[in-house]
Design a protein around this motif. Sequence first.
Motif, mmCIF file in Angstrom:
data_model
loop_
_atom_site.group_PDB
_atom_site.id
_atom_site.type_symbol
_atom_site.label_atom_id
_atom_site.label_comp_id
_atom_site.label_asym_id
_atom_site.label_seq_id
_atom_site.Cartn_x
_atom_site.Cartn_y
_atom_site.Cartn_z
ATOM 1 N N GLU A 1 0.964 -1.064 0.003
ATOM 2 C CA GLU A 1 0.042 -0.085 0.155
ATOM 3 C C GLU A 1 0.945 1.137 0.091
ATOM 4 O O GLU A 1 0.331 2.240 -0.458
ATOM 5 C CB GLU A 1 -1.113 0.000 1.225
ATOM 6 N N SER A 2 1.990 1.261 0.401
ATOM 7 C CA SER A 2 3.081 2.361 0.392
ATOM 8 C C SER A 2 3.461 2.564 -0.988
ATOM 9 O O SER A 2 4.041 3.733 -1.256
ATOM 10 C CB SER A 2 4.011 2.019 1.644
ATOM 11 N N SER B 1 -1.308 2.182 -5.541
ATOM 12 C CA SER B 1 -2.729 2.619 -5.344
ATOM 13 C C SER B 1 -3.530 1.258 -5.165
ATOM 14 O O SER B 1 -3.034 0.230 -5.445
ATOM 15 C CB SER B 1 -3.152 3.399 -6.467
ATOM 16 N N THR B 2 -4.814 1.432 -4.501
ATOM 17 C CA THR B 2 -5.682 0.343 -4.303
ATOM 18 C C THR B 2 -5.808 -0.358 -5.640
ATOM 19 O O THR B 2 -6.032 -1.706 -5.828
ATOM 20 C CB THR B 2 -6.797 0.701 -3.668
ATOM 21 N N GLU B 3 -6.374 0.290 -6.635
ATOM 22 C CA GLU B 3 -6.543 -0.237 -7.917
ATOM 23 C C GLU B 3 -5.233 -0.728 -8.600
ATOM 24 O O GLU B 3 -5.621 -1.987 -9.137
ATOM 25 C CB GLU B 3 -6.759 1.026 -8.892
ATOM 26 N N GLU B 4 -4.198 -0.410 -8.542
ATOM 27 C CA GLU B 4 -3.098 -1.054 -9.148
ATOM 28 C C GLU B 4 -2.782 -2.292 -8.047
ATOM 29 O O GLU B 4 -2.500 -3.485 -9.000
ATOM 30 C CB GLU B 4 -1.732 -0.173 -8.929
ATOM 31 N N ILE B 5 -3.059 -2.421 -6.911
ATOM 32 C CA ILE B 5 -2.795 -3.579 -5.993
ATOM 33 C C ILE B 5 -3.770 -4.742 -6.444
ATOM 34 O O ILE B 5 -3.443 -5.738 -6.785
ATOM 35 C CB ILE B 5 -2.898 -3.167 -4.416
ATOM 36 N N ALA B 6 -5.030 -4.173 -6.757
ATOM 37 C CA ALA B 6 -6.218 -5.206 -7.162
ATOM 38 C C ALA B 6 -5.879 -5.801 -8.558
ATOM 39 O O ALA B 6 -5.983 -7.028 -8.811
ATOM 40 C CB ALA B 6 -7.641 -4.386 -7.183
ATOM 41 N N GLU C 1 -3.241 -8.567 -7.972
ATOM 42 C CA GLU C 1 -3.736 -9.812 -7.396
ATOM 43 C C GLU C 1 -4.747 -10.580 -8.320
ATOM 44 O O GLU C 1 -5.043 -11.328 -7.907
ATOM 45 C CB GLU C 1 -4.217 -9.365 -6.177
ATOM 46 N N LYS D 1 -7.865 -9.239 -9.273
ATOM 47 C CA LYS D 1 -8.890 -8.953 -8.795
ATOM 48 C C LYS D 1 -9.643 -7.658 -9.538
ATOM 49 O O LYS D 1 -10.495 -7.093 -9.386
ATOM 50 C CB LYS D 1 -9.053 -8.908 -7.412
ATOM 51 N N GLY D 2 -8.740 -7.178 -9.928
ATOM 52 C CA GLY D 2 -9.142 -5.709 -10.347
ATOM 53 C C GLY D 2 -8.793 -5.643 -11.767
ATOM 54 O O GLY D 2 -8.363 -6.422 -12.586
#
Length: 93
Positions: free
Chosen positions: A68-69, A72-77, A80, A82-83
């Motif tokens: 998370e550091s 972004s949330t969208e990039e992490i998804a 994974e 999931k996004g």
Amino acid sequence: TRILLSHTRPEVMTGTLWPLVRSCEHWIGLGYRNRGGTLDEAGMLYANRCNWAQVLAEYAKATQTPLESLMSTEEIAAVEGKGDPEFILYGKF
């Protein structure tokens, strides 16, 4: 921590580079995984887990850095699975 990005199978390169592998605490080999279905460079890198975000995720895991550091949330998804992969393929904002 060493991260290998290869246009071939990472297992072959890991064997070839064994002196470097055994001299580090964390070795991550990324490369060809025989996962097709794409006709462009960005899609090929994503399918083989070799694009910038997937490399950064492997680095974060090896160094115990919170993802998370770094993303972004969208990039992490997207990393994974999931996004929407567009967030890490073509810079969708």
